[in-house]
Design an enzyme around this catalytic site. Sequence first.
Site, mmCIF file in Angstrom:
data_model
loop_
_atom_site.group_PDB
_atom_site.id
_atom_site.type_symbol
_atom_site.label_atom_id
_atom_site.label_comp_id
_atom_site.label_asym_id
_atom_site.label_seq_id
_atom_site.Cartn_x
_atom_site.Cartn_y
_atom_site.Cartn_z
ATOM 1 N N LYS A 177 0.841 -1.200 0.000
ATOM 2 C CA LYS A 177 0.000 0.000 0.000
ATOM 3 C C LYS A 177 0.874 1.248 0.000
ATOM 4 C CE LYS A 177 -3.681 -0.448 2.615
ATOM 5 N NZ LYS A 177 -4.296 -0.596 3.955
ATOM 6 N N ARG B 148 -2.945 3.392 8.607
ATOM 7 C CA ARG B 148 -3.328 2.250 7.763
ATOM 8 C C ARG B 148 -2.241 1.185 7.715
ATOM 9 N NH1 ARG B 148 -4.655 4.813 2.044
ATOM 10 N NH2 ARG B 148 -5.893 2.908 1.865
ATOM 11 N N GLY C 221 -8.076 -6.761 4.014
ATOM 12 C CA GLY C 221 -8.967 -6.846 5.168
ATOM 13 C C GLY C 221 -8.418 -7.631 6.344
ATOM 14 N N MET D 298 -5.671 -6.981 8.244
ATOM 15 C CA MET D 298 -5.137 -6.183 9.351
ATOM 16 C C MET D 298 -5.985 -4.929 9.516
ATOM 17 S SD MET D 298 -1.128 -6.777 8.816
ATOM 18 C CE MET D 298 -1.305 -6.303 7.129
ATOM 19 N N ARG E 74 -3.629 -1.394 -6.381
ATOM 20 C CA ARG E 74 -2.807 -2.608 -6.355
ATOM 21 C C ARG E 74 -3.230 -3.469 -7.539
ATOM 22 N NH1 ARG E 74 -5.782 -4.289 -0.947
ATOM 23 N NH2 ARG E 74 -7.853 -4.550 -1.796
ATOM 24 N N HIS F 176 -4.736 -40.256 2.064
ATOM 25 C CA HIS F 176 -4.980 -41.160 0.941
ATOM 26 C C HIS F 176 -6.091 -40.622 0.041
ATOM 27 C CE1 HIS F 176 -6.986 -44.596 -1.031
ATOM 28 N NE2 HIS F 176 -5.737 -44.961 -1.247
ATOM 29 N N CYS G 170 8.711 -37.656 -8.726
ATOM 30 C CA CYS G 170 7.377 -38.229 -8.893
ATOM 31 C C CYS G 170 6.572 -38.179 -7.598
ATOM 32 C CB CYS G 170 7.458 -39.658 -9.409
ATOM 33 S SG CYS G 170 8.272 -40.777 -8.271
HETATM 34 P P1 ADP Z 1 -7.659 -2.118 3.975
HETATM 35 O O1 ADP Z 1 -6.251 -2.519 3.798
HETATM 36 O O2 ADP Z 1 -8.427 -2.985 4.889
HETATM 37 O O3 ADP Z 1 -8.330 -1.848 2.671
HETATM 38 P P2 ADP Z 1 -7.227 0.700 4.162
HETATM 39 O O4 ADP Z 1 -6.033 1.188 4.880
HETATM 40 O O5 ADP Z 1 -7.141 0.679 2.691
HETATM 41 O O6 ADP Z 1 -7.626 -0.717 4.741
HETATM 42 O O7 ADP Z 1 -8.428 1.610 4.615
HETATM 43 C C1 ADP Z 1 -9.746 1.262 4.332
HETATM 44 C C2 ADP Z 1 -10.492 2.435 3.765
HETATM 45 O O8 ADP Z 1 -10.428 3.560 4.605
HETATM 46 C C3 ADP Z 1 -9.954 2.955 2.448
HETATM 47 O O9 ADP Z 1 -10.420 2.215 1.376
HETATM 48 C C4 ADP Z 1 -10.523 4.341 2.422
HETATM 49 O O10 ADP Z 1 -11.845 4.323 1.947
HETATM 50 C C5 ADP Z 1 -10.514 4.741 3.862
HETATM 51 N N1 ADP Z 1 -9.368 5.599 4.130
HETATM 52 C C6 ADP Z 1 -8.135 5.246 4.526
HETATM 53 N N2 ADP Z 1 -7.349 6.322 4.633
HETATM 54 C C7 ADP Z 1 -8.095 7.379 4.296
HETATM 55 C C8 ADP Z 1 -7.841 8.771 4.194
HETATM 56 N N3 ADP Z 1 -6.651 9.302 4.470
HETATM 57 N N4 ADP Z 1 -8.853 9.567 3.815
HETATM 58 C C9 ADP Z 1 -10.054 9.038 3.541
HETATM 59 N N5 ADP Z 1 -10.369 7.753 3.606
HETATM 60 C C10 ADP Z 1 -9.388 6.928 3.977
HETATM 61 MG MG MG Z 2 -7.677 -0.740 1.290
#
Ligand code: ADP
Ligand code: MG
Length: 874
Positions: A23, A93, A102, A104, A337, A455, A830
């Site tokens: 990310k 994040r 989803g 973490m 991603r 098995h 094998c």
């Molecule tokens: P995951 O890895 O579970 O997708 P994220 O870190 O991507 O978690 O966060 C989930 C959601 O939170 C993002 O898809 C976004 O909608 C919202 N989010 C995260 N950071 C921000 C931010 N700086 N401003 C607005 N929304 C955010």
């Molecule tokens: Mg996300």
Amino acid sequence: MSHKYVYMFEEGNANMRELLGGKGANLAEMTNIGLPVPYGFTITTEACTRYYEDGEKIADDIQAEILSYLDKLQAKAGKILGSRENPLLVSVRSGARASMPGMMDTILNLGMNDDVVEVVAEKTNNPRFAYDSYRRFIQMFSDVVMGLPKSTFEVIIDEMKEKKGVKLDTELDAEDMKEMVVRFKAYYKEKMGEDFPQDSKLQLMEAIKAVFRSWNNERAIFYRKMNDIPSSWGTAVNVQMMVFGNMGEDCGTGVAFTRNPATGEKKLFGEFLMNAQGEDVVAGVRTPMTIDQLAETSPKAYAKFVDICDKLENHYKDMQDMEFTVEHGELFMLQTRNGKRTGAAALKIACDMVDEGVITEKEAVLRVEPQQLDSLLHAQFDPAALKKAEVVTRGLAASPGAACGQIVFSAADAIEWKNEGKKVVLVRLETSPEDIEGMHVSEGVLTVRGGMTSHAAVVARGMGACCVSGAGEIVMGDKQFTVNGRTFKEGDWLSIDGSTGCVYGERIPTQPATISGNFERFMNWADENRVLKIRTNADTPKDAAQARAFGAEGIGLVRTEHMFFEAERIKAIREMIVSKTAEQRKAALAKLLPMQRGDFEGIYEAMQGNPVTIRYLDPPLHEFVPKEDKDIAELANEMNMSFEELKGICEGLHEFNPMMGHRGCRLAVTYPEIAEMQTQAVIEAAVNVQRRHPEWNVVAEIMIPLVGEVKELKFVKNIVVKTADEVLAKSDIKVEYHVGTMIEIPRAALLADEIAEEAEFFSFGTNDLTQMTFGFSRDDAGKFLGAYYDAKIYEQDPFAKLDQHGVGQLIKMAAEKGRSVRPNIKLGICGEHGGEPSSIEFCHKVGLTYVSCSPYRVPIARLAAAQAAIKNAK
Ligand code: ADP
Ligand code: MG
Ligand code: MG
């Protein structure tokens, strides 16, 4: 300079995913190609590792570095965390190297407190928004940092909605949100015994720690195990300025793919939710609109988004999965991603992108996960019906495919019912070799015990049959079973999904797999790039033909014993085993000879002149010994023995540790007649087929199992050569034959140079080699391996994935020693590992000639071998 643990988004790029996580690396990349990304910084995965090394503490130097980057962020944003004039709100994040959607945790709106919320309300002139953001923060912080259950907060929200007589969050107004904050805080205080934290720097550090900790939460650990992600990697943490989708009707949040992840269709695919934040879209709090509808409500943001999608796809040269937010009509990118996709979509996207000139054929080959091909080769449930069906229990997804049929509890019943034209699912506590025929006629097999390499699992994968194994919640009774309060009787309908392990107590229609033209085209690209040859493990002409159809270039393993379990043959085998004299034994073997010869002819025919390696009788004799008194009586009668005498002989054959007992080439050493009979059958079959097909070049490859000493191999080889030459001397047609061995006992690997003096080829039997190197059997390991995973002693099942670190050394050494004596020695594998992608890559690196795997894994192995060659080409 001291070690750097924090990077502004501008300082990173997409190649830094090991350090910044996926990310973080992509947020940096998007920032640097000029996309609208809210400002932020990334705390590295190394900081996470240090957090654990330092005893779950963020060391002072790292804390100081984080705070200095917070200053930089504040300067860029022109706002300050916790300020009463101009407050900054951030998200914290998670983001590991490999995407773990989803798994973490993430916290939004950090920096909110009792004062800040007032300022935000006033500045935005939108108190509803301010209090909505605050209550969300309390909810997430309590859950992620303090471990308070999410559900309690949901209960409070539901209560408030009910009191007001409304259904949707959006129908709650500013006053409601304010009250929600009060109630949330009261709940927090009640549970935690202190007020909700107001110091925003403290909030920040606690949130960062919580994200580090979330690396080791249960679902993350489970996901890592499923996807082979090492626990040592750690997660990065992104701290990012908030933008808001919950400020009103010209705001919102969405997720989208640049192409359809289910079908691969080249069309933007996604969902968007107005006046919402974060995970609202995926959490299903309200029904989102499709991405196309965004064109109508926010045309400017939509146009910009479409433009960015193109840019990102071209930049990454792959389908993208994106998260974004619109704040008052302005678009912000929050994540991108390479998107996860189904096997069918992966194939289509790879082919389309070659046609679009975006990627080369070689790159396309790397774009499809070998395992994903599986889903394209097996029947599937009707998706609509599957959605409605209820899961009654789960087991292991042991062999993919979808099966629906009536329950039977024995192999014999399966055969009988099948003959009556019924479709059956065979349910067993566990399966044994006698069940093979019953498994064959069943739509699918469900077992209560056994792991991925039990098995049932191995045999089902070999047949390409659907199997769910180890469904441990099932309690077996007499011709019925109970599970989770439901009882199932013989004849009841059951559906099992070997791709997910789900078991359904009802009838779900299935549909056959559809293989489009893309499949062949794609596999041709793979074949052009691979070095390893791909063979198959097949014991019957039917399996061999299936494997040919999937592209097998020969057979690496024919297990001759699999043919011995059929009713007529097992009698002859039993006679042979209990014989008291060589004459008796020869008479019994003479009955088997024509059957074996017939089997081999069928297999040679199916392989159309491609090489076939036939392994001589391998399993412990005791597997064939009659156990039931009635079978013993019948056999005694046929052999003119008394019941007692025969029973005595059977008991005498008992072994304490059969897998290390009288088996493999030891059988041929004690009973040379067996090797004689098998040689005669192999060579006569080869001669007959060569005669019928002069255009083929039939070569017999005879493989002696379980050799640990060259003299032992020489002993058996002498018998083989003598017999083969006698047969050939009598024949007008000549065929070439070779005698080789399995390397499956550690001693054989250690002395491979000596063994290569006699062996014309090696085939690594990695099931036994793994078993004997680890010193535990694959049938028993399931009982304790779980504890080993939990304690992080082993992270993988070594029977599923080759232990390159240990067993791999033996293979490498044996290959080198073998080649040192016989430079052109043919080397194959094998064991079950021959169809597993990471093991195949290892085989490529060690320079084996071929890998051999069950028929349905042949396409997977072809692709994995191609990927290994492309990745390791320098
Ligand atoms: P995951 O890895 O579970 O997708 P994220 O870190 O991507 O978690 O966060 C989930 C959601 O939170 C993002 O898809 C976004 O909608 C919202 N989010 C995260 N950071 C921000 C931010 N700086 N401003 C607005 N929304 C955010
Ligand atoms: Mg996300
Ligand atoms: Mg073996």
